[in-house]
Write a protein that holds these residues in place. Structure first.
Motif, PDB file in Angstrom:
ATOM      1  N   LYS A  15      16.554   8.182 -31.990  1.00 50.41           N
ATOM      2  CA  LYS A  15      17.800   8.924 -31.894  1.00 50.41           C
ATOM      3  C   LYS A  15      17.833   9.667 -30.572  1.00 50.41           C
ATOM      4  CE  LYS A  15      18.238   9.671 -36.820  1.00 50.41           C
ATOM      5  NZ  LYS A  15      18.349  10.656 -37.881  1.00 50.41           N
ATOM      6  N   TRP A  16      18.987   9.641 -29.933  1.00 53.06           N
ATOM      7  CA  TRP A  16      19.189  10.425 -28.726  1.00 53.06           C
ATOM      8  C   TRP A  16      19.615  11.812 -29.177  1.00 53.06           C
ATOM      9  CZ3 TRP A  16      17.721   8.855 -24.080  1.00 53.06           C
ATOM     10  CH2 TRP A  16      17.482   7.497 -23.923  1.00 53.06           C
ATOM     11  N   GLY A  17      19.205  12.803 -28.443  1.00 50.37           N
ATOM     12  CA  GLY A  17      19.553  14.157 -28.840  1.00 50.37           C
ATOM     13  C   GLY A  17      19.648  15.088 -27.653  1.00 50.37           C
ATOM     14  N   ILE A  18      19.822  16.333 -27.981  1.00 53.49           N
ATOM     15  CA  ILE A  18      19.946  17.379 -26.975  1.00 53.49           C
ATOM     16  C   ILE A  18      18.883  18.423 -27.260  1.00 53.49           C
ATOM     17  CG2 ILE A  18      21.449  19.185 -26.083  1.00 53.49           C
ATOM     18  CD1 ILE A  18      23.806  17.444 -26.975  1.00 53.49           C
ATOM     19  N   LEU A  19      18.168  18.797 -26.239  1.00 52.07           N
ATOM     20  CA  LEU A  19      17.162  19.840 -26.347  1.00 52.07           C
ATOM     21  C   LEU A  19      17.806  21.137 -25.872  1.00 52.07           C
ATOM     22  CD1 LEU A  19      14.158  20.430 -26.918  1.00 52.07           C
ATOM     23  CD2 LEU A  19      13.732  19.993 -24.503  1.00 52.07           C
ATOM     24  N   ILE A  20      17.904  22.118 -26.780  1.00 56.41           N
ATOM     25  CA  ILE A  20      18.578  23.378 -26.448  1.00 56.41           C
ATOM     26  C   ILE A  20      17.775  24.564 -26.964  1.00 56.41           C
ATOM     27  CG2 ILE A  20      20.922  22.444 -26.373  1.00 56.41           C
ATOM     28  CD1 ILE A  20      21.320  23.358 -29.225  1.00 56.41           C
ATOM     29  N   THR A  64      29.558  17.303 -30.428  1.00 58.25           N
ATOM     30  CA  THR A  64      30.478  16.387 -29.760  1.00 58.25           C
ATOM     31  C   THR A  64      30.366  16.571 -28.252  1.00 58.25           C
ATOM     32  OG1 THR A  64      32.312  17.962 -29.715  1.00 58.25           O
ATOM     33  CG2 THR A  64      32.101  16.571 -31.690  1.00 58.25           C
ATOM     34  N   MET A  65      30.806  15.571 -27.517  1.00 57.41           N
ATOM     35  CA  MET A  65      30.810  15.662 -26.054  1.00 57.41           C
ATOM     36  C   MET A  65      31.707  16.815 -25.605  1.00 57.41           C
ATOM     37  SD  MET A  65      28.632  13.474 -25.161  1.00 57.41           S
ATOM     38  CE  MET A  65      28.747  12.955 -23.476  1.00 57.41           C
ATOM     39  N   GLU A  66      32.792  17.056 -26.323  1.00 60.77           N
ATOM     40  CA  GLU A  66      33.703  18.152 -25.980  1.00 60.77           C
ATOM     41  C   GLU A  66      32.980  19.505 -26.008  1.00 60.77           C
ATOM     42  OE1 GLU A  66      37.033  19.750 -28.628  1.00 60.77           O
ATOM     43  OE2 GLU A  66      38.089  18.434 -27.208  1.00 60.77           O
ATOM     44  N   GLU A  67      32.051  19.669 -26.957  1.00 61.79           N
ATOM     45  CA  GLU A  67      31.312  20.928 -27.073  1.00 61.79           C
ATOM     46  C   GLU A  67      30.340  21.131 -25.911  1.00 61.79           C
ATOM     47  OE1 GLU A  67      30.889  21.861 -31.736  1.00 61.79           O
ATOM     48  OE2 GLU A  67      30.103  19.903 -31.111  1.00 61.79           O
ATOM     49  N   LEU A  68      30.021  20.073 -25.186  1.00 61.28           N
ATOM     50  CA  LEU A  68      29.111  20.181 -24.040  1.00 61.28           C
ATOM     51  C   LEU A  68      29.844  20.536 -22.746  1.00 61.28           C
ATOM     52  CD1 LEU A  68      26.785  17.121 -24.713  1.00 61.28           C
ATOM     53  CD2 LEU A  68      26.379  19.526 -25.253  1.00 61.28           C
ATOM     54  N   THR A  69      31.176  20.577 -22.804  1.00 62.02           N
ATOM     55  CA  THR A  69      31.985  20.882 -21.630  1.00 62.02           C
ATOM     56  C   THR A  69      31.560  22.207 -21.012  1.00 62.02           C
ATOM     57  OG1 THR A  69      33.859  19.658 -22.512  1.00 62.02           O
ATOM     58  CG2 THR A  69      34.342  21.258 -20.794  1.00 62.02           C
ATOM     59  N   GLY A  70      31.255  22.173 -19.722  1.00 63.91           N
ATOM     60  CA  GLY A  70      30.930  23.382 -18.978  1.00 63.91           C
ATOM     61  C   GLY A  70      29.485  23.844 -19.086  1.00 63.91           C
ATOM     62  N   ILE A  71      28.728  23.324 -20.018  1.00 63.54           N
ATOM     63  CA  ILE A  71      27.329  23.732 -20.189  1.00 63.54           C
ATOM     64  C   ILE A  71      26.483  23.004 -19.154  1.00 63.54           C
ATOM     65  CG2 ILE A  71      25.339  23.675 -21.748  1.00 63.54           C
ATOM     66  CD1 ILE A  71      27.312  23.844 -24.074  1.00 63.54           C
ATOM     67  N   PRO A  72      25.605  23.710 -18.413  1.00 64.34           N
ATOM     68  CA  PRO A  72      24.726  23.015 -17.459  1.00 64.34           C
ATOM     69  C   PRO A  72      23.786  22.059 -18.207  1.00 64.34           C
ATOM     70  CG  PRO A  72      24.658  25.402 -17.129  1.00 64.34           C
ATOM     71  CD  PRO A  72      25.415  25.150 -18.400  1.00 64.34           C
ATOM     72  N   LEU A  73      23.784  20.798 -17.805  1.00 64.06           N
ATOM     73  CA  LEU A  73      23.006  19.769 -18.492  1.00 64.06           C
ATOM     74  C   LEU A  73      22.015  19.101 -17.546  1.00 64.06           C
ATOM     75  CD1 LEU A  73      25.969  17.950 -20.300  1.00 64.06           C
ATOM     76  CD2 LEU A  73      24.397  19.602 -21.318  1.00 64.06           C
ATOM     77  N   LEU A  93      24.974  26.129 -30.186  1.00 66.00           N
ATOM     78  CA  LEU A  93      24.896  24.753 -30.693  1.00 66.00           C
ATOM     79  C   LEU A  93      23.651  24.506 -31.550  1.00 66.00           C
ATOM     80  CD1 LEU A  93      25.882  22.905 -27.389  1.00 66.00           C
ATOM     81  CD2 LEU A  93      27.346  23.302 -29.377  1.00 66.00           C
ATOM     82  N   ALA A  94      22.730  25.467 -31.579  1.00 67.50           N
ATOM     83  CA  ALA A  94      21.410  25.258 -32.185  1.00 67.50           C
ATOM     84  C   ALA A  94      21.444  24.886 -33.666  1.00 67.50           C
ATOM     85  CB  ALA A  94      20.535  26.488 -31.970  1.00 67.50           C
ATOM     86  N   THR A 117      35.259  10.251 -23.055  1.00 65.83           N
ATOM     87  CA  THR A 117      36.515   9.821 -22.454  1.00 65.83           C
ATOM     88  C   THR A 117      36.444  10.162 -20.971  1.00 65.83           C
ATOM     89  OG1 THR A 117      37.600  11.948 -22.757  1.00 65.83           O
ATOM     90  CG2 THR A 117      37.758  10.372 -24.587  1.00 65.83           C
ATOM     91  N   GLU A 118      37.380   9.666 -20.198  1.00 63.11           N
ATOM     92  CA  GLU A 118      37.413   9.980 -18.772  1.00 63.11           C
ATOM     93  C   GLU A 118      37.519  11.491 -18.570  1.00 63.11           C
ATOM     94  OE1 GLU A 118      40.058   8.385 -15.202  1.00 63.11           O
ATOM     95  OE2 GLU A 118      39.563   6.837 -16.679  1.00 63.11           O
ATOM     96  N   PHE A 119      38.288  12.149 -19.419  1.00 64.16           N
ATOM     97  CA  PHE A 119      38.457  13.604 -19.356  1.00 64.16           C
ATOM     98  C   PHE A 119      37.114  14.311 -19.552  1.00 64.16           C
ATOM     99  CE2 PHE A 119      39.129  17.583 -21.712  1.00 64.16           C
ATOM    100  CZ  PHE A 119      39.865  18.298 -20.766  1.00 64.16           C
ATOM    101  N   ASP A 120      36.348  13.885 -20.587  1.00 67.00           N
ATOM    102  CA  ASP A 120      35.047  14.493 -20.878  1.00 67.00           C
ATOM    103  C   ASP A 120      34.086  14.328 -19.699  1.00 67.00           C
ATOM    104  OD1 ASP A 120      35.798  15.176 -23.496  1.00 67.00           O
ATOM    105  OD2 ASP A 120      35.035  13.302 -24.316  1.00 67.00           O
ATOM    106  N   GLN A 121      34.067  13.126 -19.092  1.00 65.63           N
ATOM    107  CA  GLN A 121      33.143  12.846 -17.992  1.00 65.63           C
ATOM    108  C   GLN A 121      33.352  13.816 -16.842  1.00 65.63           C
ATOM    109  OE1 GLN A 121      33.210   8.691 -16.838  1.00 65.63           O
ATOM    110  NE2 GLN A 121      33.328   8.070 -18.979  1.00 65.63           N
TER     111      GLN A 121
END
Length: 148
Positions: free
Chosen positions: A84-89, A102-111, A95-96, A128-132
């Motif tokens: 599984k792919w995931g996010i380490l936070i 969702t990708m939308e929830e990652l908007t603006g967060i340094p990744l 988000l913990a 989506t193109e918007f999310d990217q």
């Protein structure tokens, strides 16, 4: 000496990425050397791209990789658990405690993200193109467990 031990001896070089199935590899190797003590091994940890390059050059005998990778030139065995792919936070992140992000929830967060082309392409397919445009990828890593 047991005939089985005489037949199987030597050195195996294994390339391995960081994966949930790494413990499956460890269990397999434990059984292998219990049955064939004349077998020795070396594990080379790296990214899929580096491991595939080493495999193509004949510098590795076998590899534990994560998709997406091209296996058209090799025999492939699928290991028991689906990776599984995931996010380490941080535990303090809003988000913990979420079971799904969702990708939308990652908007603006340094990744931080893998620099592998295949991974970047996979991430793009989830957005989506918007999310990217709104993803804030500030850096890359090659082995995340080394960066903790």
């Amino acid at each position: 000496m047991d005939r089985k031990q005489e037949i199987l001896s030597g050195h195996i070089t294994i390339g391995s990425v960081e994966a949930d199935n790494s413990d499956t590899l460890a269990m397999f190797l434990e059984e292998l050397i219990a049955e064939h003590p004349q077998v020795h091994f070396n594990i080379f940890s790296s990214t899929s791209d580096v491991i595939m390059e080493q495999l193509d050059k004949g510098l590795l005998d076998v590899a534990l990789l994560l998709e997406p990778v091209s296996t058209k030139n090799y025999e492939k065995i699928t290991l028991p658990r689906q990776e599984k792919w995931g996010i380490l936070i941080s535990k303090e992140s809003f988000l913990a405690n979420k079971s799904q992000i969702t990708m939308e929830e990652l908007t603006g967060i340094p990744l931080l993200c893998s620099p592998r082309y295949e991974i970047q392409k996979m991430m793009q397919s989830l957005t989506t193109e918007f999310d990217q445009e709104k993803l804030n990828i500030v850096g890359t890593f090659n082995l995340i467990l080394n960066d903790l």
